[in-house]
Design an enzyme around this catalytic site. Structure first.
Site, PDB file in Angstrom:
ATOM      1  N   GLY A 105      16.137  -1.046  -2.818  1.00  0.00           N
ATOM      2  CA  GLY A 105      14.061  -0.849  -2.768  1.00  0.00           C
ATOM      3  C   GLY A 105      13.481  -0.393  -2.129  1.00  0.00           C
ATOM      4  CB  SER A 107       9.330   3.157  -3.528  1.00  0.00           C
ATOM      5  OG  SER A 107       9.467   1.464  -3.707  1.00  0.00           O
ATOM      6  CB  SER A 108      14.520   5.884  -4.526  1.00  0.00           C
ATOM      7  OG  SER A 108      15.230   5.144  -5.704  1.00  0.00           O
ATOM      8  CG  ASP A 153       6.634   0.214  -4.912  1.00  0.00           C
ATOM      9  OD1 ASP A 153       6.618  -0.727  -4.290  1.00  0.00           O
ATOM     10  OD2 ASP A 153       7.202   0.052  -5.592  1.00  0.00           O
TER      11      ASP A 153
END
Ligand code: GLA
Length: 363
Positions: A105, A107-108, A153
């Protein structure tokens, strides 16, 4: 050769508000992805330092997506979309290397997409500008990968500022940097990656999103952002569905909490935002129902160990919890979380402190 870095993020507050045209307040992380773009002889080749694969495709549009490994669609998506937009994209080799944990969670995926899009923009001289970079990054995730995410993101990965959180209005996609320096208040932002396995994430996220859209439709407003805190009781009375009522209450109160946190940060009162973070968690747990036992336990353990506020961050159903912890109590808080997880029979969490860093940049 062109090389760009773009960061992952934590969201300080404003969860599941972005696709409701609302407000979010994320922070860019030190962890991120580096994308290197080079000219090649033919086709498009993609490599990742995190897998041993090399994916090579013919140049072309989104129609070429079938059969391509999912991780590579986050990279090739921008090339396919540019091609379909009429850009003559030359043969290229793109290498990516990320230290953002996946599935946490953080935001790769936004770090990956935004580093690639920024590097392509510079390498090909596209001159997309801030709005164009954001739009293309969002299309990669929504249209090429097929994840119905809401844009927060990518926005913070592109535009984050060191020492600041990014206050974003997700209706007009404007953003303002708001001072965020916990250390100056004797606090640390502790991140607990619960490593809880994501359960049904995609389906649950999409269900929340369509539930919110349904609630807005029944209320006759363009998006839940248009229901004000003052009008909340009337809106709830109008909805005769418990689930839609809960979703609406979460989104409307969460937008309000974002605005309250922004006001406090601007007034130099960071040490007063804790109760708003905690209220956000309660709303995600009880109304939006996107937390899991590991996440709730981490929040409770942080509070018991002296955190002034704690909440899950990100899409939910696992992932990370953030806590604002007095620096003097940081070690004790980390021990308390690890002990609570061991006692509950959960796997070992991973803990680190975060600071607010800059968004995408050329290396
Ligand atoms: C995920 C999505 C974002 C946002 C959050 C919840 O991170 O990618 O767009 O909706 O969940 O706030």
């Amino acid at each position: 050769m062109t090389r760009f870095f773009a960061p992952g993020r934590i969201n300080l507050i404003g969860e599941h508000t972005d696709y409701n045209d609302g407000f979010v307040l994320p922070v860019a992380l030190v962890q991120g992805c580096t994308a290197t773009v080079e000219d090649a002889a033919s086709g498009w080749a993609v490599t990742s330092a995190q897998t041993s694969d090399e994916v090579v495709v013919e140049r072309g549009g989104l129609a070429g997506r079938d059969g391509v490994a999912e991780w590579a669609t986050y990279v090739l998506g921008a090339l396919w979309l540019l091609h379909d937009d009429g850009v003559d994209v030359p043969p290229l080799r793109i290498a990516v290397d990320s230290d953002v944990p996946t599935g946490a969670g953080l935001s790769s995926s936004a770090a990956l997409v935004c580093s690639v899009v920024s590097a392509l923009d510079a390498h090909l001289g596209l001159d997309l500008g801030p709005a164009g970079l954001l739009a293309l990054s969002r299309r990669v995730e929504n249209d090429a990968v097929g994840a119905p995410t809401g844009g927060m993101d990518q926005l913070v990965s592109l535009r984050g500022e060191a020492g600041h959180a990014l206050f974003c209005d997700m209706r007009d996609l404007t953003s303002q940097a708001v001072p965020f320096d916990p250390a100056a208040s004797g606090l640390a932002l502790l991140v607990v990656d619960t490593r809880a396995p994501h359960r049904l994430v995609d389906g649950e996220y999409a269900a929340r999103r369509s539930g919110c859209e349904e609630a807005a439709k029944r209320l006759g407003v363009p998006a839940l952002r248009d229901v004000t805190a003052d009008g909340l009781d009337d809106a709830l009375a109008e909805l005769n569905d418990d689930e839609l009522r809960r979703y609406t209450r979460h989104v409307v109160t969460e937008d309000d909490r974002v605005l309250a946190v922004v006001d406090l940060l601007r007034a130099g009162r960071l040490d007063e935002i804790g109760p708003l973070l905690t209220a956000s968690h309660v709303s995600m747990r009880d109304d939006f129902r996107i937390t899991v036992p590991e996440v709730d336990l981490a929040v409770d353990a942080l509070h018991e160990a002296g955190a002034i506020g704690a909440r899950m961050t990100g899409g939910g159903f696992g992932g990370c919890v953030i806590g604002l912890v007095p620096v003097d109590e940081l070690d004790a808080a980390q021990d308390a979380v690890r002990r609570a997880f061991a006692d509950a029979g959960f796997g070992e969490p991973s803990l680190f402190t975060a600071t607010a860093e800059a968004g995408a940049r050329r290396l």
